[in-house]
Design a protein around this motif. Structure first.
Motif, PDB file in Angstrom:
ATOM      1  N   TRP A 173      22.677  -8.965  66.134  1.00 33.60           N
ATOM      2  CA  TRP A 173      22.116  -8.484  64.871  1.00 33.60           C
ATOM      3  C   TRP A 173      23.031  -7.459  64.212  1.00 33.60           C
ATOM      4  O   TRP A 173      23.149  -7.420  62.984  1.00 33.60           O
ATOM      5  N   THR A 177      25.031  -9.957  61.589  1.00 37.07           N
ATOM      6  CA  THR A 177      24.105 -10.005  60.460  1.00 37.07           C
ATOM      7  C   THR A 177      24.030  -8.702  59.689  1.00 37.07           C
ATOM      8  O   THR A 177      23.279  -8.601  58.725  1.00 37.07           O
ATOM      9  N   TYR A 191      20.619  -1.418  57.452  1.00 30.45           N
ATOM     10  CA  TYR A 191      21.774  -2.295  57.255  1.00 30.45           C
ATOM     11  C   TYR A 191      23.044  -1.470  57.056  1.00 30.45           C
ATOM     12  O   TYR A 191      22.998  -0.300  56.685  1.00 30.45           O
ATOM     13  N   THR A 194      27.924  -4.763  53.010  1.00 32.54           N
ATOM     14  CA  THR A 194      28.631  -6.032  53.112  1.00 32.54           C
ATOM     15  C   THR A 194      30.142  -5.822  53.050  1.00 32.54           C
ATOM     16  O   THR A 194      30.624  -4.814  52.508  1.00 32.54           O
ATOM     17  N   ASP A 214      27.084 -14.166  51.936  1.00 34.96           N
ATOM     18  CA  ASP A 214      26.496 -12.967  52.528  1.00 34.96           C
ATOM     19  C   ASP A 214      26.670 -11.828  51.542  1.00 34.96           C
ATOM     20  O   ASP A 214      27.768 -11.301  51.359  1.00 34.96           O
ATOM     21  N   ARG A 216      24.439  -9.001  51.425  1.00 37.26           N
ATOM     22  CA  ARG A 216      23.461  -7.986  51.783  1.00 37.26           C
ATOM     23  C   ARG A 216      23.777  -6.681  51.058  1.00 37.26           C
ATOM     24  O   ARG A 216      24.937  -6.301  50.885  1.00 37.26           O
ATOM     25  N   LYS A 234      22.456 -14.978  51.866  1.00 41.76           N
ATOM     26  CA  LYS A 234      21.999 -13.848  52.679  1.00 41.76           C
ATOM     27  C   LYS A 234      21.934 -12.617  51.777  1.00 41.76           C
ATOM     28  O   LYS A 234      22.962 -12.036  51.431  1.00 41.76           O
ATOM     29  N   ARG A 236      19.796  -9.819  52.241  1.00 46.74           N
ATOM     30  CA  ARG A 236      19.037  -8.734  52.839  1.00 46.74           C
ATOM     31  C   ARG A 236      19.302  -7.426  52.087  1.00 46.74           C
ATOM     32  O   ARG A 236      20.441  -7.086  51.800  1.00 46.74           O
ATOM     33  N   ALA A 253      16.820 -18.904  51.186  1.00 42.21           N
ATOM     34  CA  ALA A 253      17.614 -17.677  51.193  1.00 42.21           C
ATOM     35  C   ALA A 253      16.968 -16.623  52.089  1.00 42.21           C
ATOM     36  O   ALA A 253      15.777 -16.663  52.373  1.00 42.21           O
ATOM     37  N   ASN A 254      17.769 -15.674  52.525  1.00 37.43           N
ATOM     38  CA  ASN A 254      17.256 -14.529  53.276  1.00 37.43           C
ATOM     39  C   ASN A 254      17.155 -13.346  52.315  1.00 37.43           C
ATOM     40  O   ASN A 254      18.155 -12.750  51.941  1.00 37.43           O
ATOM     41  N   ASP A 274      13.154 -16.361  53.451  1.00 39.93           N
ATOM     42  CA  ASP A 274      12.736 -15.238  54.278  1.00 39.93           C
ATOM     43  C   ASP A 274      12.540 -14.044  53.348  1.00 39.93           C
ATOM     44  O   ASP A 274      13.508 -13.423  52.914  1.00 39.93           O
TER      45      ASP A 274
END
Length: 337
Positions: A173, A177, A191, A194, A214, A216, A234, A236, A253-254, A274
């Motif tokens: 994680w 991620t 988080y 990115t 990605d 995020r 992604k 997030r 998508a997340n 998500d």
């Protein structure tokens, strides 16, 4: 309704009786006896059969669960063996041991890590039971770690190996991620930023095509992104407050912890997305489709029912999707404006 004082910032209680499933749903298919190997910088490395761990003296603390996707459960009773006791049974850590890595009996052997001092001070538990019953495999049974005081991704399902290290080793994680390695819920350490370059980000925004990227932590508040293509992206912790996202396609998508307050999502597709922990308060959701989306921890209004999203009869939130919401949120989404 005032949130409980023991909830960290921007966390919400999970719906009563709900324990959301995060990540894989079963351990690796393996017919060999389950062992927990303690290795690395420990005085006497050894492998414990699961039955040997279960025979050690147990404790049953009440532990609060705080998922990074904004849902919490308070006062959950786990039973098991303190990590400190398991290490003591191996002669204790060597002086140079500074980190502990937990590795799962899963298909990809996913892992997580903690500074050893933190793991011991927080009272990390090698857990075998939940509310007096054996842990279900879907929730990490027969054995998992539970780390009080950290986001729940630091608590590993299907524990198979404990390794003491001199240097840190990022887990799945954290390393793949973008989740924060310290994971303190009271400091909202969710988080890290990115690694996308500014040029790549500018290109994605200009093309309105985030598909598979990605992004995020993306900062896109107030932007005109109507017709955005974001299938499988992604996103997030992305910031879309007040953005024009009419007819955007977020299928698959997340959007966990995404900030969508006040955004216009008219006709948007959030199918199979998500959306755990996402904030839709004040957003326009006319004709938006949430079929198959994961909504644990998502918010559509404030805790007192104010500042609500705008829904109409064309907004699709099937009952099975809605059931993941906290009661106040579920009730609000049943009342289209």
């Amino acid at each position: 309704m005032t949130p409980p004082k023991d909830l960290p910032p921007n966390q919400h209680l999970a719906a009563p009786g709900k324990w959301p499933v995060v990540g894989e749903k079963a351990p690796r298919a393996d017919g060999s006896p389950w062992t927990i190997t303690v290795t690395g910088l420990v005085a006497a490395p050894r492998a414990f059969l699961l039955e040997e761990v279960a025979a050690l003296p147990r404790v049953e603390p009440l532990i609060d669960i705080h998922c990074v996707t904004r849902w919490s459960r308070l006062g959950v009773r786990f039973g098991g063996v303190p990590l400190a006791d398991l290490l003591a049974a191996c002669g204790g850590p060597l002086p140079e041991a500074r980190f502990v890595s937990f590795v799962a009996r899963s298909d990809r052997a996913h892992s997580t890590s903690l500074p050893l001092a933190d793991a011991l001070e927080l009272g990390t538990l090698v857990a075998l039971t939940h509310e007096g019953a054996p842990l279900e495999p879907i929730h990490g049974g027969p054995v998992r770690t539970v780390v009080p005081g950290r986001y729940f991704y630091k608590s590993l399902k299907w524990l198979e190996r404990i390794e003491l290290l001199a240097e840190d080793r990022l887990g799945y994680w954290e390393g793949e991620t973008g989740y924060h390695n310290h994971a303190d819920p009271w400091a909202e350490e969710r988080y890290v930023a990115t690694t996308l370059t500014r040029h790549e980000l500018a290109e994605a925004l200009q093309a309105r095509d985030f598909g598979g990227r990605d992004l995020r932590g993306l900062l896109a508040s107030g932007r005109d992104l109507s017709g955005l293509r974001a299938v499988g992206a992604k996103l997030r912790d992305a910031h879309f407050e007040g953005a024009n996202l009419r007819a955007a396609d977020f299928t698959g998508a997340n959007l966990s912890n995404a900030h969508l307050a006040g955004a216009d999502l008219t006709g948007a597709s959030l199918i199979e997305a998500d959306c755990e922990g996402a904030d839709f308060s004040g957003a326009v959701l006319f004709g938006a489709d949430f079929t198959g989306a994961s909504l644990f921890g998502a918010t559509f209004c404030a805790a007192d029912g104010t500042n609500g999203a705008r829904l109409n009869s064309a907004t699709r939130i099937p009952d099975e999707t809605r059931s993941a919401l906290a009661p106040v949120q579920a009730e609000y989404t049943r009342r289209p404006l």
